[in-house]
Design a protein around this motif. Structure first.
Motif, mmCIF file in Angstrom:
data_model
loop_
_atom_site.group_PDB
_atom_site.id
_atom_site.type_symbol
_atom_site.label_atom_id
_atom_site.label_comp_id
_atom_site.label_asym_id
_atom_site.label_seq_id
_atom_site.Cartn_x
_atom_site.Cartn_y
_atom_site.Cartn_z
ATOM 1 N N LEU A 42 11.519 7.127 3.329
ATOM 2 C CA LEU A 42 10.140 6.677 3.365
ATOM 3 C C LEU A 42 9.144 7.711 2.867
ATOM 4 C CD1 LEU A 42 10.362 4.965 6.850
ATOM 5 C CD2 LEU A 42 10.258 3.821 4.651
ATOM 6 N N GLU A 43 9.610 8.774 2.262
ATOM 7 C CA GLU A 43 8.682 9.786 1.776
ATOM 8 C C GLU A 43 7.717 9.151 0.781
ATOM 9 O OE1 GLU A 43 8.630 14.202 -0.280
ATOM 10 O OE2 GLU A 43 10.508 13.110 -0.074
ATOM 11 N N ALA A 44 6.435 9.441 0.970
ATOM 12 C CA ALA A 44 5.408 8.801 0.155
ATOM 13 C C ALA A 44 4.839 9.775 -0.868
ATOM 14 C CB ALA A 44 4.300 8.276 1.049
ATOM 15 N N HIS A 45 4.311 9.220 -1.928
ATOM 16 C CA HIS A 45 3.724 10.009 -2.998
ATOM 17 C C HIS A 45 2.261 9.650 -3.175
ATOM 18 C CE1 HIS A 45 7.838 10.776 -5.160
ATOM 19 N NE2 HIS A 45 7.780 11.279 -3.953
ATOM 20 N N ASP A 46 1.541 10.533 -3.828
ATOM 21 C CA ASP A 46 0.162 10.232 -4.184
ATOM 22 C C ASP A 46 0.171 9.068 -5.168
ATOM 23 O OD1 ASP A 46 -2.391 10.159 -5.284
ATOM 24 O OD2 ASP A 46 -2.663 12.309 -5.053
ATOM 25 N N PRO A 47 -0.600 7.996 -4.902
ATOM 26 C CA PRO A 47 -0.616 6.847 -5.812
ATOM 27 C C PRO A 47 -0.989 7.219 -7.243
ATOM 28 C CG PRO A 47 -1.682 6.299 -3.755
ATOM 29 C CD PRO A 47 -1.411 7.780 -3.709
ATOM 30 N N LEU A 48 -1.786 8.277 -7.390
ATOM 31 C CA LEU A 48 -2.219 8.654 -8.730
ATOM 32 C C LEU A 48 -1.084 9.231 -9.567
ATOM 33 C CD1 LEU A 48 -5.679 10.287 -7.903
ATOM 34 C CD2 LEU A 48 -5.220 7.974 -8.717
ATOM 35 N N THR A 49 -0.019 9.709 -8.890
ATOM 36 C CA THR A 49 1.109 10.286 -9.630
ATOM 37 C C THR A 49 2.274 9.316 -9.762
ATOM 38 O OG1 THR A 49 2.130 11.214 -7.634
ATOM 39 C CG2 THR A 49 0.467 12.562 -8.743
ATOM 40 N N TYR A 76 4.265 3.654 -11.235
ATOM 41 C CA TYR A 76 3.934 2.237 -11.147
ATOM 42 C C TYR A 76 2.417 2.055 -11.215
ATOM 43 C CZ TYR A 76 8.683 2.218 -9.309
ATOM 44 O OH TYR A 76 10.023 2.409 -9.147
ATOM 45 N N ALA A 77 2.007 0.821 -11.535
ATOM 46 C CA ALA A 77 0.583 0.482 -11.529
ATOM 47 C C ALA A 77 0.180 0.231 -10.084
ATOM 48 C CB ALA A 77 0.334 -0.760 -12.385
ATOM 49 N N VAL A 78 -0.494 1.200 -9.495
ATOM 50 C CA VAL A 78 -0.874 1.128 -8.084
ATOM 51 C C VAL A 78 -2.382 0.966 -7.970
ATOM 52 C CG1 VAL A 78 -0.854 2.312 -5.860
ATOM 53 C CG2 VAL A 78 1.081 2.570 -7.426
ATOM 54 N N THR A 79 -2.806 -0.025 -7.236
ATOM 55 C CA THR A 79 -4.229 -0.296 -7.028
ATOM 56 C C THR A 79 -4.635 0.101 -5.618
ATOM 57 O OG1 THR A 79 -4.162 -2.167 -8.552
ATOM 58 C CG2 THR A 79 -6.016 -2.074 -7.031
ATOM 59 N N GLN A 80 -5.736 0.829 -5.499
ATOM 60 C CA GLN A 80 -6.278 1.192 -4.190
ATOM 61 C C GLN A 80 -7.429 0.259 -3.846
ATOM 62 O OE1 GLN A 80 -7.201 5.423 -2.943
ATOM 63 N NE2 GLN A 80 -9.304 4.632 -2.917
ATOM 64 N N ASP A 81 -7.481 -0.162 -2.596
ATOM 65 C CA ASP A 81 -8.562 -1.050 -2.171
ATOM 66 C C ASP A 81 -8.854 -0.800 -0.695
ATOM 67 O OD1 ASP A 81 -10.520 -2.980 -2.308
ATOM 68 O OD2 ASP A 81 -9.243 -4.459 -3.289
ATOM 69 N N TRP A 82 -9.829 -1.521 -0.156
ATOM 70 C CA TRP A 82 -10.255 -1.342 1.221
ATOM 71 C C TRP A 82 -10.328 -2.686 1.921
ATOM 72 C CZ3 TRP A 82 -11.065 3.740 2.720
ATOM 73 C CH2 TRP A 82 -11.155 4.669 1.673
ATOM 74 N N PHE A 83 -10.092 -2.664 3.230
ATOM 75 C CA PHE A 83 -10.094 -3.885 4.030
ATOM 76 C C PHE A 83 -10.944 -3.642 5.271
ATOM 77 C CE2 PHE A 83 -8.230 -7.033 6.949
ATOM 78 C CZ PHE A 83 -8.171 -8.140 6.116
ATOM 79 N N GLN A 131 -10.561 0.197 6.074
ATOM 80 C CA GLN A 131 -9.205 0.734 6.099
ATOM 81 C C GLN A 131 -8.628 0.685 4.689
ATOM 82 O OE1 GLN A 131 -6.636 -1.211 8.932
ATOM 83 N NE2 GLN A 131 -5.312 0.578 9.114
ATOM 84 N N ARG A 132 -8.048 1.797 4.284
ATOM 85 C CA ARG A 132 -7.565 1.931 2.905
ATOM 86 C C ARG A 132 -6.142 1.406 2.758
ATOM 87 N NH1 ARG A 132 -7.578 7.776 -0.050
ATOM 88 N NH2 ARG A 132 -6.439 8.307 1.873
ATOM 89 N N TYR A 133 -5.869 0.836 1.605
ATOM 90 C CA TYR A 133 -4.501 0.403 1.301
ATOM 91 C C TYR A 133 -4.256 0.474 -0.195
ATOM 92 C CZ TYR A 133 -6.306 -4.233 -0.154
ATOM 93 O OH TYR A 133 -6.969 -5.258 -0.793
ATOM 94 N N TRP A 134 -2.973 0.472 -0.564
ATOM 95 C CA TRP A 134 -2.551 0.485 -1.970
ATOM 96 C C TRP A 134 -1.508 -0.611 -2.177
ATOM 97 C CZ3 TRP A 134 -2.730 4.655 1.268
ATOM 98 C CH2 TRP A 134 -3.634 5.677 0.956
ATOM 99 N N TYR A 135 -1.462 -1.146 -3.371
ATOM 100 C CA TYR A 135 -0.425 -2.147 -3.646
ATOM 101 C C TYR A 135 -0.008 -2.094 -5.108
ATOM 102 C CZ TYR A 135 -4.083 -5.121 -5.722
ATOM 103 O OH TYR A 135 -5.102 -5.620 -6.511
ATOM 104 N N GLU A 184 0.941 8.979 11.218
ATOM 105 C CA GLU A 184 -0.040 9.974 11.652
ATOM 106 C C GLU A 184 -0.347 10.974 10.548
ATOM 107 O OE1 GLU A 184 4.028 11.539 12.966
ATOM 108 O OE2 GLU A 184 3.033 9.643 12.536
ATOM 109 N N GLY A 185 -0.961 10.516 9.486
ATOM 110 C CA GLY A 185 -1.316 11.393 8.386
ATOM 111 C C GLY A 185 -1.988 10.617 7.275
ATOM 112 N N VAL A 186 -2.307 11.324 6.209
ATOM 113 C CA VAL A 186 -2.939 10.689 5.058
ATOM 114 C C VAL A 186 -2.018 9.612 4.497
ATOM 115 C CG1 VAL A 186 -3.898 11.056 2.756
ATOM 116 C CG2 VAL A 186 -4.164 12.814 4.510
ATOM 117 N N GLY A 187 -2.559 8.430 4.253
ATOM 118 C CA GLY A 187 -1.761 7.336 3.719
ATOM 119 C C GLY A 187 -1.280 7.617 2.308
ATOM 120 N N ARG A 188 -0.169 7.054 1.954
ATOM 121 C CA ARG A 188 0.422 7.239 0.631
ATOM 122 C C ARG A 188 1.129 5.957 0.208
ATOM 123 N NH1 ARG A 188 -2.274 11.199 0.795
ATOM 124 N NH2 ARG A 188 -1.705 13.369 0.364
#
Length: 398
Positions: free
Chosen positions: A58-65, A68-75, A92-96, A115-119
């Protein structure tokens, strides 16, 4: 005549969502613990690791790196899903990513933030490999009070009252239902939704399936910690077993360093404080940090690196100074363990130590204590961890 009926389950949330009455999930853990453990064993038997977190999965990466085409949005979310008179909201932030999504047959994979910055999930993770195979849409939701999903600029105790696993589950349920509906409007067919998480997020994933089965069709809980454990000695037991794989010398060197730093502190605390650059720490919070130098590295798969390093400094006259550099290189910063640091109420998007300490002290447990078969005693006595919990939860900014 018009009749209006309002239903609120034990853990009912603001939106009209039915849920199983999980309540405080720990109130009934002695009754439901066996059932939950069986569910988790089936879901995650192949993915349990040495410790509470599963980085390979489950290790996550920065969406900018991400490739894939990753979109950031807010809810928009209610700060309190359970109080119908509280209308405060936060974003609340999310990416898809829909790169692999098969509109007709593809499911939805919801990666739950912890418990940390979302990725967004890393390119080579099991989740993304599974998404390619199954044609899944992938979405990642940042946990409330972490990263940029901050309801308040100050983390006072009054403001932290809305930080709980119950509120996080409600956040996830409302978001999952709405995201699922949006994709179903595009695909024009019903979609299955599966949650993913590791450690604390693994528990959230399992609880989501149990609590909201009409939203979540399946859950993968990797090393999901579903019970509140005050005396969590099993963690230390596992650290010992892992260290022993590198032979008895590695364990002996850890013993030597622990004894040595204690003698240095007894001689003059400022010798140790200068070496580790921690002028505000006292013995209790310093040892919390010092133990984690070994524990954290082993937990995240660095056992061989740690033991090789300890071997390389065996004949050195400045072992503690070299250990201090080793800790910083591995991101283990003494500042994060200081009582003084935990008093800082100003929110920092890159730091979640105060929030996480509040969470595990107020409801989750996970207190790492010396194990039953451990000779290393890398972690702390229960009484000290309780003291840390009291300090973190009860102290306000002076």
């Amino acid at each position: 005549f018009f009749f209006f009926f309002f239903f609120q389950a034990e853990d009912g949330i603001r939106d009209p969502l039915w849920s199983r009455g999980l309540g405080d999930v720990y109130k009934r853990q002695e009754y439901m613990g066996k059932k939950m453990r069986i569910i988790l064993l089936i879901l995650s038997a192949s993915f349990l690791l040495v410790s509470g977190r599963s980085r390979f999965l489950l290790e996550a990466h920065d969406p900018l790196t991400s490739k894939y085409a990753v979109t950031q949005d807010w809810f928009d979310k209610y700060i309190d899903h359970f109080d119908h008179f509280n209308h405060i909201t936060f974003k609340q932030r999310y990416w898809y990513s829909l790169d692999h999504w098969d509109k007709l047959k593809g499911p939805i994979f919801l990666y739950i933030g912890a418990e940390g910055v979302g990725r967004f999930p890393g390119d080579g993770t099991f989740l993304m490999k599974l998404a390619r195979e199954m044609g899944a849409a992938v979405v990642s939701l940042e946990h409330r009070y972490y990263g940029s999903s901050m309801p308040f600029t100050n983390l006072t105790l009054e403001n932290l009252q809305y930080l709980s696993h119950e509120q996080a589950l409600a956040d996830t349920a409302v978001f999952a239902r709405n995201f699922k509906r949006k994709l179903e409007q595009i695909a024009l067919v019903p979609k299955k939704l599966f949650t993913f998480g590791g450690s604390y997020a693994g528990a959230l994933s399992a609880w989501m399936r149990y609590k909201y089965p009409y939203i979540v069709d399946g859950a993968l809980a990797s090393s999901g910690v579903v019970n509140a454990i005050l005396d969590f000695g099993e963690f230390d037991d596992q650290v010992k077993r892992s260290v022993q794989k590198s032979g008895p010398a590695c364990e002996q060197r850890i013993h030597f360093l622990l004894d040595d730093v204690k003698k240095l502190w007894e001689k003059d605390p400022w010798i140790v404080k200068k070496i580790f650059n921690c002028p505000y720490m006292e013995w209790d919070d310093f040892m919390f940090f010092y133990a984690d130098i070994f524990v954290e590295v082993v937990q995240y798969g660095g056992r061989t690196d740690l033991c090789s390093f300890l071997s390389s400094i065996e004949k050195s006259s400045d072992k503690q100074a070299q250990l201090a550099n080793f800790a910083m290189q591995h991101g283990i910063n003494p500042t994060a363990y200081s009582f003084q640091f935990l008093r800082v109420v100003h929110s920092d998007p890159l730091n979640g130590d105060r929030q996480w300490t509040y969470q595990y002290c107020s409801s989750l447990g996970y207190l790492n204590t010396p194990g039953t078969v451990s000779y290393t005693h890398l972690t702390l006595p229960t009484i000290l961890l309780v003291q840390i919990s009291v300090v973190a939860v009860s102290l306000k900014k002076k």
